[in-house]
Each structure stands twice: as C-alpha cells, then as structure tokens.
Design an enzyme around this catalytic site. Sequence first.
Site, PDB file in Angstrom:
ATOM      1  N   LYS A  13       0.806  -1.318  -0.028  1.00 17.57           N
ATOM      2  CA  LYS A  13       0.010  -0.072  -0.031  1.00 17.57           C
ATOM      3  C   LYS A  13       0.779   1.140  -0.026  1.00 17.57           C
ATOM      4  O   LYS A  13       0.672   2.353  -0.809  1.00 17.57           O
ATOM      5  CB  LYS A  13      -0.946   0.040   1.381  1.00 17.57           C
ATOM      6  CG  LYS A  13      -1.870  -0.890   1.228  1.00 17.57           C
ATOM      7  CD  LYS A  13      -3.013  -0.760   2.262  1.00 17.57           C
ATOM      8  CE  LYS A  13      -2.568  -0.906   3.678  1.00 17.57           C
ATOM      9  NZ  LYS A  13      -2.132  -2.269   4.182  1.00 17.57           N
ATOM     10  N   ARG A  88      -9.831   0.813   9.270  1.00 21.83           N
ATOM     11  CA  ARG A  88      -9.254  -0.707   9.450  1.00 21.83           C
ATOM     12  C   ARG A  88     -10.702  -1.121  10.351  1.00 21.83           C
ATOM     13  O   ARG A  88     -10.168  -2.504  10.971  1.00 21.83           O
ATOM     14  CB  ARG A  88      -8.031  -0.696  10.478  1.00 21.83           C
ATOM     15  CG  ARG A  88      -6.798  -0.661   9.466  1.00 21.83           C
ATOM     16  CD  ARG A  88      -5.640  -0.613  10.490  1.00 21.83           C
ATOM     17  NE  ARG A  88      -4.539  -1.374  10.152  1.00 21.83           N
ATOM     18  CZ  ARG A  88      -3.154  -0.922   9.775  1.00 21.83           C
ATOM     19  NH1 ARG A  88      -3.189   0.488   9.129  1.00 21.83           N
ATOM     20  NH2 ARG A  88      -2.248  -1.357   9.302  1.00 21.83           N
ATOM     21  N   ARG A 123       7.176 -10.624   2.153  1.00 22.69           N
ATOM     22  CA  ARG A 123       7.584  -9.273   2.033  1.00 22.69           C
ATOM     23  C   ARG A 123       7.795  -8.531   3.319  1.00 22.69           C
ATOM     24  O   ARG A 123       8.597  -7.601   3.309  1.00 22.69           O
ATOM     25  CB  ARG A 123       6.367  -8.515   1.224  1.00 22.69           C
ATOM     26  CG  ARG A 123       6.394  -9.028  -0.194  1.00 22.69           C
ATOM     27  CD  ARG A 123       5.011  -8.008  -0.883  1.00 22.69           C
ATOM     28  NE  ARG A 123       4.667  -8.314  -2.199  1.00 22.69           N
ATOM     29  CZ  ARG A 123       3.896  -7.838  -2.750  1.00 22.69           C
ATOM     30  NH1 ARG A 123       3.366  -6.964  -2.349  1.00 22.69           N
ATOM     31  NH2 ARG A 123       3.626  -8.551  -4.007  1.00 22.69           N
ATOM     32  N   ARG A 133      11.753  -1.895  10.631  1.00 25.04           N
ATOM     33  CA  ARG A 133      10.651  -1.755  11.539  1.00 25.04           C
ATOM     34  C   ARG A 133      10.446  -2.536  12.514  1.00 25.04           C
ATOM     35  O   ARG A 133      10.392  -3.932  12.434  1.00 25.04           O
ATOM     36  CB  ARG A 133       9.334  -1.756  10.498  1.00 25.04           C
ATOM     37  CG  ARG A 133       8.893  -0.273   9.890  1.00 25.04           C
ATOM     38  CD  ARG A 133       8.021  -0.334   8.987  1.00 25.04           C
ATOM     39  NE  ARG A 133       6.550  -0.650   9.731  1.00 25.04           N
ATOM     40  CZ  ARG A 133       5.350  -0.679   9.255  1.00 25.04           C
ATOM     41  NH1 ARG A 133       5.334   0.118   8.018  1.00 25.04           N
ATOM     42  NH2 ARG A 133       4.453  -1.036   9.746  1.00 25.04           N
ATOM     43  N   ARG A 144      -0.345  -8.974  13.136  1.00 26.79           N
ATOM     44  CA  ARG A 144      -0.856  -8.026  12.307  1.00 26.79           C
ATOM     45  C   ARG A 144      -1.851  -8.471  11.229  1.00 26.79           C
ATOM     46  O   ARG A 144      -2.847  -7.953  10.727  1.00 26.79           O
ATOM     47  CB  ARG A 144       0.267  -7.105  11.677  1.00 26.79           C
ATOM     48  CG  ARG A 144       0.669  -6.068  12.835  1.00 26.79           C
ATOM     49  CD  ARG A 144       2.095  -5.444  12.484  1.00 26.79           C
ATOM     50  NE  ARG A 144       1.985  -4.765  11.399  1.00 26.79           N
ATOM     51  CZ  ARG A 144       2.875  -4.394  10.206  1.00 26.79           C
ATOM     52  NH1 ARG A 144       3.899  -5.419  10.307  1.00 26.79           N
ATOM     53  NH2 ARG A 144       2.766  -3.478   9.500  1.00 26.79           N
TER      54      ARG A 144
HETATM   55  P1  AMP Z   1       0.655   0.319   9.006  1.00 28.69           P
HETATM   56  O1  AMP Z   1       1.952   1.085   8.763  1.00 28.69           O
HETATM   57  O2  AMP Z   1      -0.429   1.212   8.254  1.00 28.69           O
HETATM   58  O3  AMP Z   1       0.715  -1.087   8.850  1.00 28.69           O
HETATM   59  O4  AMP Z   1       0.518   0.662  10.540  1.00 28.69           O
HETATM   60  C1  AMP Z   1       1.152   0.468  11.652  1.00 28.69           C
HETATM   61  C2  AMP Z   1       0.570   0.382  12.706  1.00 28.69           C
HETATM   62  O5  AMP Z   1       0.006   1.562  13.170  1.00 28.69           O
HETATM   63  C3  AMP Z   1      -0.634  -0.612  12.972  1.00 28.69           C
HETATM   64  O6  AMP Z   1      -0.195  -2.077  13.146  1.00 28.69           O
HETATM   65  C4  AMP Z   1      -1.429  -0.048  14.069  1.00 28.69           C
HETATM   66  O7  AMP Z   1      -0.923  -0.254  15.451  1.00 28.69           O
HETATM   67  C5  AMP Z   1      -1.370   1.354  13.850  1.00 28.69           C
HETATM   68  N1  AMP Z   1      -2.520   1.972  13.057  1.00 28.69           N
HETATM   69  C6  AMP Z   1      -2.122   2.495  11.888  1.00 28.69           C
HETATM   70  N2  AMP Z   1      -3.527   2.745  11.255  1.00 28.69           N
HETATM   71  C7  AMP Z   1      -4.377   2.288  11.870  1.00 28.69           C
HETATM   72  C8  AMP Z   1      -5.960   2.451  11.870  1.00 28.69           C
HETATM   73  N3  AMP Z   1      -6.621   2.811  10.935  1.00 28.69           N
HETATM   74  N4  AMP Z   1      -6.383   1.886  13.159  1.00 28.69           N
HETATM   75  C9  AMP Z   1      -5.719   1.586  14.306  1.00 28.69           C
HETATM   76  N5  AMP Z   1      -4.662   1.466  14.284  1.00 28.69           N
HETATM   77  C10 AMP Z   1      -3.710   1.883  13.166  1.00 28.69           C
END
Ligand code: AMP
Length: 192
Positions: A13, A88, A123, A133, A144
């Site tokens: 994404k 989400r 990935r 990360r 996740r």
């Molecule tokens: P991402 O980079 O989008 O995978 O987000 C990394 C982390 O940020 C996720 O595993 C969540 O802990 C938090 N996070 C990001 N977006 C959201 C969301 N829309 N709702 C809840 N937690 C989020």
Amino acid sequence: MRLILFGPPGAGKGTQAEAISETFSLPHIATGDIFRNNVKNETDLGRQAKKYMDKGELVPDDVVIAMVKERISRGDAADGFLLDGFPRTVSQAEALDEALSADGTSVDAVLRLLVDDEELTARMLKRAEEQGRSDDTREVVETRLRVYRDETEPLVDRYRRQGVLHEIDGKGSIDAVRERVLETIRDLEQPA
Ligand code: AMP
C-alpha cells in the site's frame, strides 16, 4: 477523488500510494506514517499509539478517528485524498462515511490489493531487514495479519455493497502492480 487504498499489511500500500498521490496530485494520508512520526517525535499521541503498534494491535478507534477527521478537514484534502491504512474497523468506516456525508461527499473508490499470505509474510520479513521496522518481526507480523483478517477484511463487503470496491491483483513487480492501480484510477476518471 476520495480514494482508499485497502489491503493487508505487506500488500504494498505505502509504495503504491506514493505513485498514486504523485500521479493524481492527491494528499497521501497514511495513518501508520502519522503514528510513526509521532512516536519518533515523542508526542503524547505517539506515546499512546506505541504500545499498540509494538504488539501489532490496532490503536483505539477514538484516537484514530479524531486524528483522521482533523487531517481530512485541512484545505489540501478539500478536493480529494488518498487514505492508506484507514479505515481498519467497521467503526472507523462508519465515522468516515459520516464525516464525508456531512460535507456532501463520499468515498469514490476503494482499491483493494490482493496478495496471498505466503507472499505477504515474505515481503514483511524482507522489509524488517531493510527498514528495521520494530513491528515487522515474525510474531508481530502474525498478529498484524490476524488483526487484519478479523477486524479489517470485513470492510470489503461494506464497500462492495456501496459499489465502490475495485479489486486489483497485487502480485508481481512494483511496476506491474503500479500500472494496474493507475489504470484502475484512470478508468474511474473516465469510465469507458
Ligand atoms: P501501518 O503502517 O498502516 O501498517 O500501521 C502500523 C501500525 O499503526 C498498525 O499496526 C497499528 O498499530 C497502527 N495503525 C495504523 N493505522 C491504524 C488504524 N486505522 N487503526 C488502528 N491502528 C492503526
């Protein structure tokens, strides 16, 4: 255009969002990036979010929803935006629909990247090596993916019912996926 880029963690994404944002001049609003910036700058929001992020769990809806509402109310998002990593949960999707309909607008398209589990895990572990990360370790990656299946994937039906879902093959090279994604958005602008 008000777009949502949708898919499991590791689907690509972030990478594709950059190309979309550049090509169509849309602000790229990535909730994960906003949280990571806040963690780095040691803000209150960052401190709140970090404990969930480190475990691979979702930051509570009220926190995320307030943050996104504030972000999409800014001037640069008035004519469109690209959301990446939001919504989400069902509550987040409902809050987004409500906020947009209060302005007389709505989500124009949800671009869902389809990638199988094996490739996703590979990935994400590769990204862990490259970017370091803290939430890309095997255990957290599994959490996740599970959270995605349980909380986020049900949104697919919601958007399908709304008639805005577009499914895109997310396998293959970054360039190949980008072409498919950009083509899908061009078709939205000028339906055949
Ligand atoms: P991402 O980079 O989008 O995978 O987000 C990394 C982390 O940020 C996720 O595993 C969540 O802990 C938090 N996070 C990001 N977006 C959201 C969301 N829309 N709702 C809840 N937690 C989020």
